[in-house]
Design an enzyme around this catalytic site. Structure first.
Site: not given
Ligand code: DGJ
Length: 737
Positions: A488-489, A536, A558
């Site tokens: 993620d980022m 992500c 999201d």
């Molecule tokens: C953003 C992601 O897109 C979500 O799916 C989740 O992993 C959150 N971050 C967690 O902080």
């Protein structure tokens, strides 16, 4: 041979299965663009397609000059009135150049001469960068053409690879400093294509967090139009893709030219219409806040642009991108393997979980056929909210007394795989990592450090920071049986600077960050080849071809609402294959928009991507759980066609009250028709939707009731569909007899 050269006229003709791309060297120095579009055998005399006598007002003549020794050349037309293949600054083309640099004497004039070219079978990797690739040299041919500026020693190489059968051409630019002084590259476009005329539409994919890649089109007009990112990521706001199309082009007809940047950071993509009604399309690194200092003997590789021409509209353009990206951009074991159906705990628990809760979610999921349990954010440090602990990749023993190895083993003993979330590029100010290394984040001394989601960005332009992260993640991944990683980022860059770089290299930071990130990803994905990596960035904030080179699937958005997802997934499919789009069934009321949609439709929408769940299945009714088990069975039986078949977009949610998609297997033996209503309408009208890509002589059997239809009947008469109810949907599976 897909690259033909006329030595006399210095004309280069690149041919794919159905495309010709032609340019020539004019006056021994100017690369002039001649044609991009439908395939031709031969173009005949060059001056029958280009008017070399044209003039652009007040632009100097191309070959008329006064040399240092007083020598002169004859008056001619001006190259500013010509479509150029690549344009330098400091000569008679006064439009925005494709390349701009500053030399030791302070001047920014680049006056390169054509030196020569090489053609070879195959395609070399781009140093340190993601790119399309070949598995055998017969798949592509490459042309490299050198230009040298004798005064400064700058050598610029235009790189073209022709994927004959995939029907695509890739471009890039490689620069060497063969002089003795420093060269500062200020702007380098990876592709420049000048088209005669301005009667075009420009299409791009834009949005925001939870609203990514909506399709926008605008008529091209005089001046600049385009998109960019200055955010340190390709971003939710604009995807690094544009298409130039003839005004009348549609999904199935008309000329469309797609350009996609294989890069995940700052970019620019624009169309500029000049005084001669020539449309210049450029794509490359964003020159804003960019400078690259090239010492004597150093080189610089610009990222790749993939160019696709379709004479059959946007649908064909997308299918060409999809076929190429599926097989020659995505890599590794999971490129071809059937990937697991996953369940992710994020929307089920957010930060509020413990081992028992996760194991229970997994148990229920296993009972309906889910393969992989993914533990999302919150498992490390003391992360009970999003205000701390990023960088401290050590399990929180309060939530997970047996650590990650203990949990992973429990999940695997259920017969499931186990996956884990990381946000490797980030650091929380409240973390042991930040306390130990406060200078490891992107920042500029003396300036405030703006927080985004209460976090800072680690300085991946530094090798020591990258090495630390490689080791930290390797420790976790080798310390437990982990089958999947979600990478993620969650913020974009501000106050971009690196403490290790000297003042005259500060503007290299954002690109050096990307090179560092790509090295980290390359190292980890090759060190752990059996781990499935999913990209992500707050959903789809970095859904780009650069990321797909390392991670074959990306969490698309999201926003998990089924109706919002119609738009997001439809827009994403312009460029990126369905199998790259993470898509989950989530709870209702939906957490982003509070909409209540049927579980069947949530499943049918997610099935058009990389399928999974993101809710506690234990909270569903028994009947719903039975439906979920059915969904998973159906998905597993059709996923091969969804991921490897051709996509036909039959109806766009951007244009009507429903969306229809069709996936057809390569052998045309299976077709999957998906129909999604947005709002129900009283006395709803019939939309007769014709299928595509079938065998017209074949007989197709509808799986659910055995009804038989001729392929020609499905394609020429179609299926009658209606929007009777809000958020209703239907998936028909046809098998050829
Ligand atoms: C953003 C992601 O897109 C979500 O799916 C989740 O992993 C959150 N971050 C967690 O902080």
């Amino acid at each position: 041979m897909p690259i033909l050269v006329d030595e006399q006229t210095k004309t280069f003709h690149l041919q794919t299965k159905s495309t010709s791309y032609i340019f020539a060297i004019y006056c021994g120095r100017y690369p002039v663009h001649l044609h991009y579009g439908k395939k031709v055998k031969d173009i005949g005399a060059i001056d029958t397609i280009i008017d070399f006598t044209g003039r652009a007002s007040f632009a100097p003549e191309s070959a008329a000059y006064l040399g240092m020794d007083g020598s002169t050349a004859e008056d001619t037309g001006s190259i500013e009135a010509l479509p150029m293949e690549y344009a330098f600054y400091g000569h008679p083309d006064l439009r925005t150049p494709s390349f701009h640099a500053q030399y030791a004497n302070g001047s920014t004039i680049t006056a390169p001469e054509y030196i020569g070219y090489r053609i070879y079978a195959g395609k070399k990797p781009l140093k340190g960068l993601p790119a399309t690739y070949v598995e055998s040299d017969s798949e592509a041919d490459t042309l490299e053409m050198d230009f040298k500026d004798p005064l400064t020693g700058l050598v610029l190489t235009l790189q073209y690879s022709v994927f004959t059968n995939y029907d695509a051409i890739t471009r890039s630019v490689y620069i060497q400093n063969t002089g003795k002084d420093i060269i500062n590259i200020k702007s380098v476009m990876s592709a420049n294509v000048d088209f005669y005329g301005k009667n075009y539409t420009l299409t791009h994919l834009d949005g925001s967090w939870a609203r990514e890649r909506h399709i926008h089109s605008q008529p091209v007009t005089n001046g600049f139009q385009g998109i960019d990112s200055k955010r340190g990521a390709s971003s939710h706001v604009h995807n690094p893709f544009i298409a130039l199309s003839e005004v009348s082009a549609g999904e199935n007809y008309g000329d469309v030219y797609g350009f996609n940047f294989v890069y995940s950071g700052n970019f620019i993509a624009e169309a500029y219409v000049d005084q001669s009604d020539i449309t210049r399309v450029m794509m490359g690194l964003n020159p804003f806040d960019f400078n690259w200092k090239l010492e004597s003997g150093e080189d610089f590789q610009a990222p790749e642009v993939v160019m696709v021409y379709s004479s059959e509209g946007f649908g064909q353009m997308s299918r060409i991108f999809h076929r190429l990206y599926r097989k020659r951009l995505c890599r590794g074991k999971f490129r071809d393997a059937e990937r697991p159906v996953l369940i992710n705990n994020w929307e089920a628990t957010y930060f509020n979980f413990n081992e028992e809760k996760i194991v229970n979610i997994a148990k229920t999921a296993k009972s309906v056929g889910v393969d992989l349990m993914v533990l999302d954010d919150g498992w490390f440090g003391k992360r009970d909210t999003d205000n701390c602990s990023l960088g401290d990749w050590v399990a929180d023993k309060k939530k997970l007394p047996n650590g990650i190895p203990g949990l992973a083993k429990k999940i695997q003993s259920l017969g499931m795989q186990f996956g884990l979330w990381f946000e490797p590029e980030m650091v929380s100010p409240d973390s042991d990592l930040f306390r130990a290394h406060p200078d490891w984040c992107l920042h500029v001394d003396g300036r405030r450090m703006s927080l985004g989601r209460k976090q800072l960005i680690l300085d991946f332009s530094r090798a020591d920071v990258c090495d630390y992260i490689i080791n930290a993640l390797s420790d976790v991944l080798s310390g437990a049986p982990i089958n999947y990683v979600k990478w993620d980022m969650n913020r974009n860059m501000s106050e971009i600077g690196s403490v290790l770089l000297p003042a005259d290299r500060q503007r290299e930071t954002a690109h050096r960050y990307m090179l560092g990130l790509y090295r980290v990803m390359e190292t980890l994905t090759s060190r752990f080849p059996d781990v499935l990596f999913e990209g992500c960035s707050g959903g789809g904030g970095r859904f780009d071809a650069g990321m797909l080179y390392y991670m074959p699937q990306i969490w698309t958005s999201d926003d998990s609402d089924a109706i919002e997802r119609l738009f997001i997934q439809y827009g994403t499919s312009m460029v990126y294959p369905s199998g790259t789009m993470g898509a989950h069934v989530s709870a209702v009321p939906n957490h982003q928009v509070h909409r209540v949609t049927p579980i069947g439709t949530r499943g049918n929408v997610a099935m058009a991507g990389q399928f999974g769940y993101e809710l506690d299945l234990g909270l569903l009714s028994k009947a719903e759980r039975t439906e979920v088990a059915e969904q998973i069975k159906t998905y597993k039986s059709i996923r091969n066609v969804i991921h490897n078949g051709d996509l036909y977009r039959l109806r766009s949610p951007f244009e009507c009250n429903h969306m229809a998609l069709e996936f057809v297997s390569e052998d045309k033996n299976t077709a999957i028709f998906c129909y999604y209503s947005i709002l129900g309408k009283p006395n709803s009208v019939v939309d007769r939707i014709r299928l595509e890509g079938l065998d017209p002589d074949g007989v197709y059997v509808l799986q659910e009731n055995g009804a038989e239809f001729g392929g020609d009947r499905l394609m020429n008469l179609g299926l009658n569909m209606k929007d009777k109810e809000d958020f209703a949907s239907k998936v028909y599976v046809f098998h050829k007899k």
